[in-house]
Design a protein around this motif. Structure first.
Motif, short mmCIF file in Angstrom:
data_model
loop_
_atom_site.label_atom_id
_atom_site.label_comp_id
_atom_site.label_asym_id
_atom_site.label_seq_id
_atom_site.Cartn_x
_atom_site.Cartn_y
_atom_site.Cartn_z
N PHE A 125 0.82 -1.20 0.00
CA PHE A 125 0.00 0.00 0.00
C PHE A 125 0.86 1.26 0.00
N ARG A 126 0.30 2.31 -0.55
CA ARG A 126 0.98 3.59 -0.65
C ARG A 126 0.07 4.68 -0.11
N PRO A 127 0.56 5.90 0.12
CA PRO A 127 -0.34 6.98 0.54
C PRO A 127 -1.49 7.18 -0.43
N GLU A 128 -1.21 6.95 -1.73
CA GLU A 128 -2.28 7.11 -2.74
C GLU A 128 -3.39 6.08 -2.58
N THR A 129 -3.07 4.93 -1.97
CA THR A 129 -4.10 3.92 -1.72
C THR A 129 -5.19 4.49 -0.83
N PHE A 130 -4.79 5.12 0.26
CA PHE A 130 -5.74 5.66 1.22
C PHE A 130 -6.42 6.92 0.66
N ARG A 131 -5.68 7.67 -0.14
CA ARG A 131 -6.27 8.85 -0.76
C ARG A 131 -7.36 8.44 -1.76
N PHE A 132 -7.12 7.36 -2.50
CA PHE A 132 -8.12 6.89 -3.45
C PHE A 132 -9.40 6.49 -2.72
N LEU A 133 -9.26 5.75 -1.62
CA LEU A 133 -10.44 5.32 -0.86
C LEU A 133 -11.21 6.52 -0.31
N GLU A 134 -10.48 7.53 0.14
CA GLU A 134 -11.13 8.74 0.65
C GLU A 134 -11.89 9.46 -0.46
N GLU A 135 -11.27 9.57 -1.62
CA GLU A 135 -11.93 10.26 -2.74
C GLU A 135 -13.11 9.45 -3.27
N LEU A 136 -12.99 8.13 -3.25
CA LEU A 136 -14.09 7.29 -3.70
C LEU A 136 -15.31 7.46 -2.81
N ALA A 137 -15.09 7.64 -1.51
CA ALA A 137 -16.21 7.84 -0.59
C ALA A 137 -17.00 9.11 -0.93
N VAL A 138 -16.29 10.11 -1.46
CA VAL A 138 -16.94 11.37 -1.81
C VAL A 138 -17.54 11.30 -3.21
N ASN A 139 -16.96 10.49 -4.08
CA ASN A 139 -17.36 10.42 -5.49
C ASN A 139 -17.74 8.98 -5.87
N ASN A 140 -18.67 8.40 -5.13
CA ASN A 140 -19.00 6.99 -5.32
C ASN A 140 -20.00 6.81 -6.45
N THR A 141 -19.49 7.00 -7.68
CA THR A 141 -20.31 6.82 -8.88
C THR A 141 -19.51 6.03 -9.90
N ARG A 142 -20.22 5.39 -10.81
CA ARG A 142 -19.54 4.62 -11.86
C ARG A 142 -18.75 5.53 -12.78
N ASP A 143 -19.27 6.71 -13.06
CA ASP A 143 -18.56 7.64 -13.95
C ASP A 143 -17.21 8.03 -13.35
N TRP A 144 -17.20 8.37 -12.07
CA TRP A 144 -15.93 8.75 -11.43
C TRP A 144 -14.98 7.56 -11.40
N PHE A 145 -15.48 6.39 -11.06
CA PHE A 145 -14.63 5.21 -10.97
C PHE A 145 -14.00 4.88 -12.32
N GLU A 146 -14.81 4.92 -13.36
CA GLU A 146 -14.28 4.62 -14.70
C GLU A 146 -13.24 5.64 -15.13
N ALA A 147 -13.44 6.89 -14.74
CA ALA A 147 -12.48 7.94 -15.10
C ALA A 147 -11.16 7.78 -14.33
N HIS A 148 -11.19 7.03 -13.23
CA HIS A 148 -9.99 6.83 -12.40
C HIS A 148 -9.59 5.36 -12.36
N LYS A 149 -9.92 4.62 -13.41
CA LYS A 149 -9.64 3.19 -13.46
C LYS A 149 -8.14 2.90 -13.39
N THR A 150 -7.34 3.74 -14.02
CA THR A 150 -5.89 3.54 -13.97
C THR A 150 -5.37 3.70 -12.54
N ASP A 151 -5.87 4.70 -11.82
CA ASP A 151 -5.47 4.89 -10.42
C ASP A 151 -5.91 3.70 -9.58
N TYR A 152 -7.09 3.16 -9.87
CA TYR A 152 -7.57 2.00 -9.13
C TYR A 152 -6.60 0.83 -9.31
#
Length: 227
Positions: free
Chosen positions: A6-33
């Motif tokens: 795990f990296r700091p970005e792992t926890f940042r991704f989970l935090e941002e996902l909680a705020v933007n929990n939509t398929r559109d946001w997830f698909e736009a950040h698939k590489t980060d996932y």
């Protein structure tokens, strides 16, 4: 680098996902996932399974739970879980939903902490019977003492399933509160997410679980009595 843990970005991704929990946001950040969630989680799962296998002296099987939520019977229609969850249990043991769960180790990676667990979420019917029988004997004092040591060390005991002991269990027995459980697990939170990052992060997680090994072995003895 993400493949090592795990990296700091792992926890940042989970935090941002909680705020933007939509398929559109997830698909736009698939590489980060893939970089910050999938690859690190795969690496941690493999290494943690090896570490726990050595500690428990059993070959363990592992499972990562899906990020996609099952929305069929849920009022909450947000499509993704905002955590990473894993389970580890003895190779060849049954793990069939609520009906048969072997003694396991659990990991939940949240945006601001990591939660570890050890035990059985729910006993099968035969194991529950053996559990209640042992509570009525000297073994009941043993498990009560063990759980007391773990709670004193900062572990939380799972909530009981029943408001009172089941029918047939002595109402005034010293272990009457433990008899209210249909499963038994202890949990511990790691607030320092920095400790679980990097190539050695799985070792910090295994070390946090190690004090609960005596409980895991006690629960294994319950299952061994059924074989």
């Amino acid at each position: 680098m993400s493949a090592y843990g795990f990296r700091p970005e792992t926890f940042r991704f989970l935090e941002e996902l909680a705020v933007n929990n939509t398929r559109d946001w997830f698909e736009a950040h698939k590489t980060d996932y893939q970089r910050f969630i999938k690859e690190p989680a795969d690496a941690v799962c493999e290494r943690l399974a090896d570490s726990l296998s050595r500690l428990s002296r059993h070959v363990l099987t592992s499972k990562q739970f899906r990020m996609n939520r099952d929305l069929r019977f849920s009022k909450d229609k947000t499509p993704y879980n905002t955590h990473i969850r894993m389970a580890f249990w003895p190779n060849g043991a049954a793990f069939q939903g609520k009906d048969a769960q072997p003694p396991s180790f659990f990991l939940s990676v949240e945006s601001d902490h990591v939660r570890t667990g050890t035990g059985c979420m729910q006993f099968s019917r035969p194991v529950l019977g053996t559990y209640l029988q042992r509570l009525e004997t000297q073994a009941g004092e043993d498990i009560e003492r063990l759980i007391g040591q773990l709670t004193d060390a900062g572990f939380d005991l799972s909530e009981p399933d029943l408001a009172k002991p089941p029918r047939g269990f002595p109402a005034n027995h010293p272990c009457k509160d433990l008899a209210r459980h249909k499963g038994l697990a202890v949990w511990c939170d790691l607030q320092d997410i920095g400790a679980v990052q990097g190539p050695g992060g799985h070792k910090a997680i295994a070390e946090a679980m190690e004090p609960a090994l005596p409980l895991w072995r006690w629960l294994m003895s319950l299952h061994a009595a059924q074989s």
